[in-house]
Design an enzyme around this catalytic site. Structure first.
Site, mmCIF file in Angstrom:
data_model
loop_
_atom_site.group_PDB
_atom_site.id
_atom_site.type_symbol
_atom_site.label_atom_id
_atom_site.label_comp_id
_atom_site.label_asym_id
_atom_site.label_seq_id
_atom_site.Cartn_x
_atom_site.Cartn_y
_atom_site.Cartn_z
ATOM 1 N N VAL A 99 -25.137 27.402 6.821
ATOM 2 C CA VAL A 99 -25.083 27.851 5.431
ATOM 3 C C VAL A 99 -25.993 29.060 5.268
ATOM 4 O O VAL A 99 -27.143 29.063 5.719
ATOM 5 C CB VAL A 99 -25.504 26.728 4.460
ATOM 6 C CG1 VAL A 99 -25.421 27.220 3.011
ATOM 7 C CG2 VAL A 99 -24.625 25.499 4.644
ATOM 8 N N ASP A 135 -21.931 19.102 0.143
ATOM 9 C CA ASP A 135 -21.431 18.779 1.483
ATOM 10 C C ASP A 135 -20.353 17.701 1.453
ATOM 11 O O ASP A 135 -20.576 16.547 1.810
ATOM 12 C CB ASP A 135 -22.564 18.369 2.413
ATOM 13 C CG ASP A 135 -22.161 18.529 3.880
ATOM 14 O OD1 ASP A 135 -20.944 18.632 4.151
ATOM 15 O OD2 ASP A 135 -23.045 18.549 4.745
ATOM 16 N N ARG A 176 -18.405 9.730 1.871
ATOM 17 C CA ARG A 176 -18.766 9.277 3.220
ATOM 18 C C ARG A 176 -20.071 9.842 3.774
ATOM 19 O O ARG A 176 -20.434 9.530 4.915
ATOM 20 C CB ARG A 176 -17.644 9.573 4.232
ATOM 21 C CG ARG A 176 -16.348 8.854 3.939
ATOM 22 C CD ARG A 176 -15.462 8.797 5.154
ATOM 23 N NE ARG A 176 -15.015 10.106 5.594
ATOM 24 C CZ ARG A 176 -14.413 10.327 6.756
ATOM 25 N NH1 ARG A 176 -14.212 9.331 7.592
ATOM 26 N NH2 ARG A 176 -14.014 11.538 7.081
ATOM 27 N N GLY A 209 -25.799 22.261 9.691
ATOM 28 C CA GLY A 209 -25.483 20.845 9.796
ATOM 29 C C GLY A 209 -24.407 20.622 10.830
ATOM 30 O O GLY A 209 -24.099 21.510 11.633
ATOM 31 N N GLY A 249 -21.381 23.152 10.031
ATOM 32 C CA GLY A 249 -21.544 24.593 10.039
ATOM 33 C C GLY A 249 -22.915 25.055 9.606
ATOM 34 O O GLY A 249 -23.830 24.262 9.381
ATOM 35 N N GLY A 293 -29.642 27.020 6.335
ATOM 36 C CA GLY A 293 -29.741 25.838 7.184
ATOM 37 C C GLY A 293 -28.452 25.609 7.937
ATOM 38 O O GLY A 293 -27.507 26.396 7.851
#
Length: 310
Positions: A56, A185, A164, A51, A54, A49
């Site tokens: 993965v 993550d 966060r 995000g 970056g 996948g």
């Protein structure tokens, strides 16, 4: 930590749209491709996948024949020191935490103009995938996951780390059961000593966190604390218990979602789940309060409520 040099990375990817502070990718930056060797040890098998930070990949460690995950920094961030620091910081934070309910880091690899994080591969998918059909979880299962995440937040709090970006897609599972959830993550994680009041606009909305799970103080660029993560975990718990949030992001514009997050009114999760115990309904509402001072003071305070009532 061993900082090593990659071998045999693939060709350059197409240009991507980047933030105004990011120029073209550096000369020599190359894309990871299926079948490529990384650092002479890892063979890329498939793309898992992508995000904000970056892509993965799933890979095999050749000597032990074990699967690993390889996170490749997005090439548009390679000329942005701030964004690149977030990526490298993820490995540092995970290494410092070394918690059984966080993804285990293995290596930080640098070479051919790019950076990659090697970490443990979890085959059970994400909480987001399991909630995709809006099916609420059993209360006991939702609480199990929440307790594990609260334990991670306790460890983060001791090290003064703020994640966060807690959300269902960042909670991963070691297998098909719900027994071993792990928080992943940490690309946006910060040590509190390094953290300033950041506005999402300052670093680009696509990597400043996920809007639907973002706390009001994140949206407003105000001071963040562990209560920021408690809010996002509360939103995740709301989703687990009801299969939805207190607003429908599919029906709202980005501005509409922001207004929903910032206004004091929240629909109680009990409205969507009549069998929800009163204490749990109230706990979720406290966790997602607009005002940080009205939320539980720390992860242990949330755990205490759960332990008293379970």
């Amino acid at each position: 930590m061993r900082l090593s040099t990659t071998q045999g990375l693939g060709d350059e990817p197409p240009e991507t749209n980047a933030a105004s502070s990011v120029r073209k990718k550096p000369d020599g930056a190359k894309k990871v491709n299926i079948g490529e060797w990384i650092d002479g040890r890892y063979i890329i098998e498939e793309r898992i996948g992508a995000g904000g930070f970056g892509t993965v990949w799933k890979a095999v460690e050749s000597k032990r024949e074990e699967f690993v995950a390889v996170k490749e920094v997005r090439h548009k961030w390679l000329n942005s020191p701030k964004m690149l620091n977030y990526f490298k910081n993820e490995f540092k934070v995970l290494e410092r935490l070394s918690h059984e309910s966080t993804v285990c880091p293995i290596d930080l690899v640098r070479g051919n103009g790019t950076y990659l994080i090697i970490m443990e591969y979890l085959c059970g998918g994400s909480l987001s995938q399991r909630l995709r059909h809006s099916e609420p979880l059993e209360i006991s299962t939702a609480l199990l996951i929440t307790v594990r995440m609260l334990d991670v937040l306790k460890a983060c709090s001791r090290l003064k780390i703020i994640h966060r970006d807690i959300k269902p897609s960042n909670i991963l599972f070691a297998d098909k059961s719900f027994e071993q959830p792990k928080l992943g993550d940490f690309g946006l994680a910060c040590f509190k000593s390094e953290l300033l009041a950041l506005s999402p606009r300052a670093i680009g909305s696509e990597i400043a966190g996920t809007l639907t799970y973002m706390s009001p103080e994140q949206l407003n660029g105000k001071k963040l604390s562990v209560k920021t993560d408690i809010y996002s975990l509360g939103m995740t718990l709301y989703k687990m218990l009801t299969g939805r949030l207190f607003f429908d992001p599919e029906l709202l514009s980005r501005a509409g979602i922001k207004r929903a997050i910032l206004r004091p009114f929240r629909e109680h999760p009990g409205r969507y789940r009549p069998d929800l115990p009163y204490w749990l309904d109230e706990l979720v509402m406290n966790m997602i309060s607009v005002e940080p001072r009205k939320r539980p003071g720390d992860p242990q305070a949330v755990l205490d409520v759960i332990e008293r009532n379970s």
